[in-house]
Design a protein around this motif. Structure first.
Motif, mmCIF file in Angstrom:
data_model
loop_
_atom_site.group_PDB
_atom_site.id
_atom_site.type_symbol
_atom_site.label_atom_id
_atom_site.label_comp_id
_atom_site.label_asym_id
_atom_site.label_seq_id
_atom_site.Cartn_x
_atom_site.Cartn_y
_atom_site.Cartn_z
ATOM 1 N N GLU A 1 0.983 7.366 0.504
ATOM 2 C CA GLU A 1 1.690 6.568 1.515
ATOM 3 C C GLU A 1 0.839 6.309 2.750
ATOM 4 N N ASN A 2 0.927 5.085 3.256
ATOM 5 C CA ASN A 2 0.330 4.720 4.551
ATOM 6 C C ASN A 2 1.194 5.253 5.688
ATOM 7 N N CYS B 1 -3.340 11.260 5.077
ATOM 8 C CA CYS B 1 -3.411 11.823 6.429
ATOM 9 C C CYS B 1 -3.918 13.256 6.334
ATOM 10 N N ASN C 1 6.275 1.226 8.309
ATOM 11 C CA ASN C 1 5.040 1.677 8.950
ATOM 12 C C ASN C 1 4.077 0.519 9.185
ATOM 13 N N LEU D 1 3.972 2.110 -0.410
ATOM 14 C CA LEU D 1 3.804 1.238 0.750
ATOM 15 C C LEU D 1 5.034 1.354 1.641
ATOM 16 N N LEU E 1 -7.179 1.994 2.623
ATOM 17 C CA LEU E 1 -6.133 2.329 1.658
ATOM 18 C C LEU E 1 -6.553 1.928 0.249
ATOM 19 N N GLU F 1 -8.040 -0.795 7.966
ATOM 20 C CA GLU F 1 -7.059 0.130 7.389
ATOM 21 C C GLU F 1 -6.704 -0.278 5.959
ATOM 22 N N LEU G 1 0.175 3.356 -4.852
ATOM 23 C CA LEU G 1 0.412 3.227 -3.415
ATOM 24 C C LEU G 1 1.914 3.247 -3.132
ATOM 25 N N HIS H 1 1.113 11.689 1.709
ATOM 26 C CA HIS H 1 0.615 10.758 2.720
ATOM 27 C C HIS H 1 -0.907 10.765 2.795
ATOM 28 N N TYR I 1 -11.398 5.558 9.295
ATOM 29 C CA TYR I 1 -11.573 4.681 8.131
ATOM 30 C C TYR I 1 -13.043 4.666 7.737
#
Length: 277
Positions: A142-143, A99, A178, A174, A161, A157, A172, A97, A116
């Motif tokens: 992953e977002n 994050c 989410n 996706l 990404l 955002e 990605l 992720h 961001y």
């Protein structure tokens, strides 16, 4: 590099309670995604489970606690264990992720959003480069969902990404659920968001349903996929070179027949856009 990845089709996030049903309905599941952390420091029983799954399905490891966004860097012991698992399975790709889950050596227990900013992009790219010293299998990112939008953003955002996957040369993952959840909770335009994404880097999708709590849509992986997410998936699969989709059900597990009905719906979407058979 991403264009050469194999098409896997329609997959399921493996959860132990439906293991028996899974083997009774093998033909309806093209591949499995496992939570990597369930097999780190594995007992002999978990190792046997993993070997059984890998003997019958392509396996994609999905990590949740690498904390690629941690400014302090990565836990090298954890990276080595994760690398050993990925190298054992030799998957076409693996995922994590965008994050952070650790700060000041404290595990904070959930996927936390990053600002961001270009500094955050630098941190992610530096940590991804470190992981690549141990794992040369392609990584897709992953977002996530988030409750608060952090201040100080230097881009949207979707731009963030894009910057991350372009600079790190990652694919990605996706998560269309989410995207829908964030759009609802933060009142943004899904079409504008999707338009800004790097379409050619989308490798895999996640989908599932959540629940409402006090006027907020919670990404709980606890309900069947809502019509809005199916519609978004159809739009994404039509535009982007998706290699596989995964139903990610974690809570309030339904009958396996309900899961396979959702997999069939996803299969039909992919077929309608000639992504898979």
């Amino acid at each position: 590099m991403l264009s050469h990845l194999p098409t896997l089709g329609v997959g399921l996030g493996f959860r132990e309670p439906f293991k028996s049903d899974l083997f009774l309905h093998r033909q309806q599941v093209d591949f499995l995604e496992i939570v990597a952390e369930h097999y780190l420091d594995a007992t002999s029983q978990k190792q046997q489970e993993l070997e059984l799954l890998a003997a019958h399905f392509p396996i994609i490891p999905h990590a949740i606690n690498l904390s690629l966004g941690s400014a302090e860097g990565l836990d090298t012991d954890y990276v080595r264990k994760l690398a050993a698992l990925i190298n054992q399975l030799n998957p076409p790709w693996w995922s994590e992720h965008i994050c952070f889950t650790k700060a000041g050596k404290v595990d904070i227990g959930h996927l936390s959003p990053l600002p961001y900013t270009y500094e955050a992009v630098d941190v992610l790219c530096r940590n991804i480069a470190q992981v690549r010293r141990f794992v040369d299998v392609p990584l897709i990112l992953e977002n996530i969902t988030y409750m608060v939008t952090l201040p100080g953003a230097q881009m949207t955002e979707a731009q963030f990404l894009t910057e991350v996957v372009e600079r790190s040369d990652c694919g990605l993952l996706l998560d269309v659920t989410n995207i829908y959840t964030n759009a609802v909770n933060h009142n943004y335009d899904i079409q504008a968001f999707v338009k800004e994404l790097p379409w050619e880097r989308v490798v895999q999708l996640h989908f599932v349903g959540g629940h409402w709590h006090d006027g907020i849509l919670i990404d709980s992986h606890s309900q069947s996929t809502p019509v809005e997410v199916w519609k978004l998936m159809d739009e994404v699969v039509a535009k982007m070179p998706v290699k596989g989709v995964v139903l990610e059900r974690d809570e309030n597990l339904p009958t396996f027949a309900e899961l396979t009905a959702e997999l069939q719906h996803a299969r039909e979407i992919g077929r309608s856009h000639q992504r898979w058979d």
